[in-house]
Design a protein around this motif. Structure first.
Motif, PDB file in Angstrom:
ATOM      1  N   MET A 214       0.838  -1.203   0.000  1.00 27.32           N
ATOM      2  CA  MET A 214       0.000   0.000   0.000  1.00 27.32           C
ATOM      3  C   MET A 214       0.865   1.241   0.000  1.00 27.32           C
ATOM      4  O   MET A 214       0.592   2.197  -0.669  1.00 27.32           O
TER       5      MET A 214
ATOM      6  N   ARG B   9       0.707  -4.831  18.803  1.00 30.08           N
ATOM      7  CA  ARG B   9       0.283  -6.027  18.066  1.00 30.08           C
ATOM      8  C   ARG B   9      -0.936  -5.727  17.187  1.00 30.08           C
ATOM      9  O   ARG B   9      -0.967  -6.067  16.004  1.00 30.08           O
TER      10      ARG B   9
ATOM     11  N   GLU C 238      -1.387  -5.707  13.186  1.00 32.01           N
ATOM     12  CA  GLU C 238      -2.465  -6.443  12.510  1.00 32.01           C
ATOM     13  C   GLU C 238      -3.076  -5.563  11.404  1.00 32.01           C
ATOM     14  O   GLU C 238      -3.293  -6.014  10.279  1.00 32.01           O
TER      15      GLU C 238
ATOM     16  N   ASN D 218      -0.452  -5.101   8.630  1.00 33.02           N
ATOM     17  CA  ASN D 218      -0.336  -6.316   7.813  1.00 33.02           C
ATOM     18  C   ASN D 218      -1.401  -6.348   6.732  1.00 33.02           C
ATOM     19  O   ASN D 218      -1.128  -6.722   5.595  1.00 33.02           O
ATOM     20  N   ARG D 219      -2.614  -5.988   7.097  1.00 36.44           N
ATOM     21  CA  ARG D 219      -3.716  -6.024   6.120  1.00 36.44           C
ATOM     22  C   ARG D 219      -3.414  -5.148   4.923  1.00 36.44           C
ATOM     23  O   ARG D 219      -3.793  -5.433   3.806  1.00 36.44           O
ATOM     24  N   MET D 220      -2.750  -4.024   5.195  1.00 38.94           N
ATOM     25  CA  MET D 220      -2.442  -3.103   4.102  1.00 38.94           C
ATOM     26  C   MET D 220      -1.020  -3.327   3.582  1.00 38.94           C
ATOM     27  O   MET D 220      -0.535  -2.543   2.784  1.00 38.94           O
ATOM     28  N   ASN D 221      -0.397  -4.391   4.059  1.00 39.27           N
ATOM     29  CA  ASN D 221       0.956  -4.739   3.612  1.00 39.27           C
ATOM     30  C   ASN D 221       1.942  -3.584   3.813  1.00 39.27           C
ATOM     31  O   ASN D 221       2.707  -3.234   2.928  1.00 39.27           O
TER      32      ASN D 221
ATOM     33  N   ILE E  78       3.572 -11.329  15.181  1.00 37.30           N
ATOM     34  CA  ILE E  78       2.769 -11.373  13.946  1.00 37.30           C
ATOM     35  C   ILE E  78       3.434 -10.560  12.833  1.00 37.30           C
ATOM     36  O   ILE E  78       2.783 -10.108  11.908  1.00 37.30           O
ATOM     37  N   SER E  79       4.731 -10.375  12.942  1.00 42.01           N
ATOM     38  CA  SER E  79       5.462  -9.633  11.920  1.00 42.01           C
ATOM     39  C   SER E  79       6.792 -10.309  11.668  1.00 42.01           C
ATOM     40  O   SER E  79       7.716 -10.211  12.455  1.00 42.01           O
ATOM     41  N   HIS E  80       6.883 -11.031  10.560  1.00 44.41           N
ATOM     42  CA  HIS E  80       8.055 -11.801  10.194  1.00 44.41           C
ATOM     43  C   HIS E  80       8.822 -11.013   9.130  1.00 44.41           C
ATOM     44  O   HIS E  80       8.275 -10.107   8.537  1.00 44.41           O
TER      45      HIS E  80
ATOM     46  N   GLU F 188      -6.107   0.997  12.496  1.00 38.01           N
ATOM     47  CA  GLU F 188      -5.901   1.373  11.093  1.00 38.01           C
ATOM     48  C   GLU F 188      -5.934   2.893  10.943  1.00 38.01           C
ATOM     49  O   GLU F 188      -5.156   3.466  10.170  1.00 38.01           O
TER      50      GLU F 188
END
Lengths: 583, 583
Positions: free
Chosen positions: B1, B16, B20, B23-26, B43-45, B292
């Motif tokens: 994004m 966290r 999340e 992540n959804r918006m990359n 939750i972030s690799h 968000e």
């Protein structure tokens, strides 16, 4: 939440959204996928993943040894190895290898469903050119040649237009395991997600409408804008489809269906034994998403709520285009300006043409508001002209009733939406009295239906209409009647919905007979009565009732009242200028 | 994004949930937190995080060098180093170091807000025992001694009950930088999330009610069950509070407020310059979540929808208890059975007593359904007796009106909810006629208000009541009137809501005068008229109107109609047995 570890075959976007759900509940998921930075692995740290093909026997075995439950995000997996895992008792496999195997082969899938009483488009096995030609004779042209294995997103299909095409169809598909399917004249494509626990208990999501372009899902609308009775039928078909699958069929299933051109026959197209593109909207729009319910099902935990928690939702796929990442980001950037739109980007490394790179979900308080919000994003996706963009942007902010130019476009959109108001009258002679109600609803963009239902001449029809009204999705019934005027009250006695009664003036008694018949209902059953012959007010009351819990229509009513005021103000000015003598 | 990388100071649950959303918006987020497997990092690799204290100057500088924007998930950070990052232009810092510094010091925060015209509980600086004693004289006892720095979740507060407590308060707090605050007699604690872009543009979430236990937030209800006018005031106070912050105050802010015992004064308690526990419900309940929108704000992207997309939501904190992880998992397991409940577990390694381990969000179609769903989970949390659990489970599935035993408990709950229906009448002499309407609404669990509004004797009040009705949260107005009976029609002319008119029978004309006055409205302004003196039906119509878009009340109406049928069937049986002579 649960100490069991889940292994998933495949690390694409479905795996990623599955892990998103698992992360929320702090449940560990290991991914088997050859791509080192596969979408699913990106959001799961500290859990060792396996960078091997999900067809590799050794890798599947390794995954099973490290996990309590195996599941899939793609059905084209190594079923022999999954069966071995089951036999060795290394891990539970949901859905079971035999279910996945059954679904992998589309022909076997269809035979199984037919045997279990489901209605499907006609099909026949087609291993030879002669069999294909026989199919053409049986089904007529065009018909469709399809690969039994490995087909998805329209790949593996060939439309045979005439007998001479058969050979090139075989060449094109390049495989021997084929079947032929009759071409279905369908009006809409429907889909339903169904979740099933290992015990066989199922829960069913709402019916959605999918819009395909070039055989790839482009848009999903929830709920499907079809009559509620057809919705209920499609839900039943989907539930029956998933319920009849063999033991061990646990997890989420996507059931794709056709709504036949006759408007009321629902045929099963195919099943996916995993989360499905047509169920992405559930993340924002349902009590529990398809991904979390898949997780719950494979862990044999109670299934979460599957109903819509918002009035309307849409999902727009974001595909790679010829412009690469620009094609992907443009609609996302557009959607940042659209209220209640959520962007999902899957983190794929390359934006190939037609590749599913992400999706956008939009929710709204009504089908009308949803259409406006969706059109704006789809307009950007489709590179609509600047003028068209402006029109769409205008519609987004316009209160209803919008100005005339816009209104005409919207009227057509609204006509295709599932009705919220039912206008009924005892006889066509009442139509002149009820027509203004229809005009008002059209003006406000309220989807409605209008028909004849007579209490005395069609009592059975009245019972059926009133009893089914709320199940069909209606929110208000407007009933006009004259003389003895039993229709509104009888309908009110048969439905829990609000019923608005319009007394129709007859030849004697000036309509007071119908007014009293309609308004003087006994305690327990109310009819909302309006003035004699004043169906405008019945429709305006219906708009107020819908607006009570939907700000799109509440705002429209506020604007309508404001317009009435300015209308009178203009007359005041004219009277002042012209004077009472010449007015 | 967006290719910009965000660095966040702190990797707890707020980080966290922020990731999340990212992540959804990359969008890439790097975490600075001393704990290697901090919740946010799990939750972030593939994005390198920094395992150092978020107070470390070197680590903050390192993070800034790798990121485009820095933000925080906790306000107790090293502001000097953030200021250095700003000065060196290493990265943008949102909210700015000066905003965080201002908010860190609760006394300075209060002085700032007071200077900007916000109303706060009275406070005064308190560095010495004498100053504290003077505060006691000024504010009266009890008053509260508070630490200016480093306080959260009630730590750093001391209630001074009498002058002799002052010294022990100073000892307990062990710090010199203190201030004193007058004890506020509040009826509710309210909170509002406000998001602000770097340009200063703000968007405001709905007002929620927070329920604290032992100074830790236990429950959040959205929307707050208070009069809509107070809700609007609280939204304005929160908006003003965040708008007055200095330039550079971008991101999401939580504004905690007190609703004073007078029922209409809203005082600011304090601000958090980050996502806030009282805003977790936004993930499931609003168009765009607080996380968000924080992300969008710090990247200066358009702000997403902040309105509720569901009618009602609640958030229940899951805290570590004396039973360790069992205390945490018990309510989560209970919530699996509750429709539309979502579990969030943060992945913390240890379940210490009072530690925030997770939360559960519940959404519902009405405040009533929400209460039932929430009570069931809270009951498990509080280890309610088995009998009590059963009662709660019964309530969850019971249609309204529920049986009498349950009904009495719910009646009390419902009385505390924001009214959906307003019953008004021209005079107290109409009360006997309108009382049945109130009884029906009580029976159905519909929150309502009842008052006197006279068109002819209190015209100003009528204007005010009708004009504000929809803004206050009412969905239907029931107006009773006799004789000339102008009230229903005049109210309908002033509100976009549906108005139900009840003609009241006077001494002459049998109520036909009021019936005609109420029903014969001109085109444009409808009144839903029911039978003369039949306020039962007015209330039943109101239930149907609310039920049109809320299945809890639609189901209740269907049950009510079924009960009417069985009631008549019993009479039929009795008539058969007793015979018409002895009946």
């Amino acid at each position: 939440m649960d100490s069991r570890v889940i292994g998933i075959l495949g690390g694409g976007q479905l795996g990623r959204m599955f892990i998103e759900a698992a992360n929320r509940m702090n449940i560990s998921v290991r991914v088997l996928d050859p791509t080192e930075k596969a979408p699913a692995k990106q959001i799961s740290h500290f859990t060792p993943h396996i960078d091997e093909p999900f067809t590799s026997s050794a890798a599947i075995k390794q995954l099973a040894e490290q996990c309590d439950v195996l599941t899939v995000e793609i059905e084209h997996v190594n079923c022999d190895e999954l069966a071995a895992v089951e036999q060795l008792g290394l891990a539970k496999v949901y859905p079971s290898s035999s279910t996945v195997r059954l679904i992998q082969d589309k022909y076997l899938q269809k035979v199984y469903l037919t045997e279990h009483g489901l209605a499907l488009p006609e099909y026949t096995k087609c291993d030879t050119l002669d069999e294909a030609k026989a199919a053409g004779q049986k089904f007529g042209y065009p018909f469709v040649l399809k690969c039994r294995l490995g087909a998805y997103d329209g790949r593996g299909n060939y439309v045979v237009k005439q007998e001479s095409d058969v050979e090139s169809g075989f060449k094109y598909l390049g495989k021997t395991m084929l079947y032929a399917e009759k071409f279905v004249l369908f009006t809409k494509e429907l889909a339903v997600m169904v979740v099933r626990r290992p015990s066989g208990q199922v829960a069913t999501y709402p019916v959605v409408e999918t819009v395909q372009r070039d055989n790839i899902c482009e848009l999903v609308f929830a709920p499907a804008q079809i009559d509620g009775q057809v919705r209920n039928l499609a839900m039943k078909v989907a539930t029956d489809t998933v319920s009849c699958l063999p033991e061990g069929s646990a997890g989420i299933f996507g059931v794709e269906m056709f709504l036949h051109g006759d408007g009321h026959t629902v045929l099963v197209n195919e099943i996916a034994p995993r989360p499905h593109n047509s169920g992405h909207y559930t993340i924002e729009a349902c009590g529990t998403s398809q991904f979390e319910n898949h997780l719950r099902a494979v862990l044999d935990l109670p299934i979460g709520g599957t109903e819509l928690k918002v009035p309307a939702a849409a999902m727009i796929n974001v595909l790679g285009g010829t412009n690469g990442f620009k094609s992907v980001l443009d609609p996302c950037i557009a959607s940042l300006e659209v209220p209640d739109a959520t962007i999902h980007l899957y983190g794929k490394a390359e934006a190939k043409v037609g590749r599913k790179m992400g999706h956008i979900t939009v929710v709204a308080d009504s089908a009308l508001q949803l259409r406006r919000r969706t059109d704006l994003i789809v307009g950007k996706l489709a590179n609509a002209s600047e003028e068209e963009q402006k029109r769409l942007e205008y519609r987004l902010s316009a209160p209803v009733p919008a100005n005339e130019a816009v209104s005409d476009v919207e009227k057509k959109d609204v006509q295709e939406m599932a009705p919220l108001v039912g206008i009924i009258m005892g006889s066509d002679s009442d139509l002149p009295t009820l027509r203004p109600a229809a005009q008002i609803l059209e003006q406000f963009g309220v989807p409605f239906e209008l028909t004849i239902v007579s209490a005395h001449r069609t009592p059975d029809r009245m019972f059926e209409y009133a009893r089914s009204a709320h199940k069909r999705g209606l929110k208000v019934i407007i009933a006009g009647a004259g003389g003895a005027a039993h229709l509104p009250g009888m309908v009110a006695a048969l439905t829990p919905l609000p019923v608005v009664g319009v007394p129709v003036k007859g030849r004697c008694l000036d309509g007071v007979d119908s007014l009293h018949s309609i308004v003087q209902m006994p305690r327990g059953v109310p009819v909302a009565t309006v003035a004699i012959n004043n169906s405008d007010n019945a429709a305006l009351l219906a708009v107020r009732i819908i607006g009570a819990s939907c700000s799109t229509y509440l705002d429209a009513m506020a604007k309508y009242m404001d317009d009435m005021r300015t209308g009178v103000e203009k007359k005041i000015d004219r009277l002042d200028i012209v004077g009472w003598k010449d007015y």
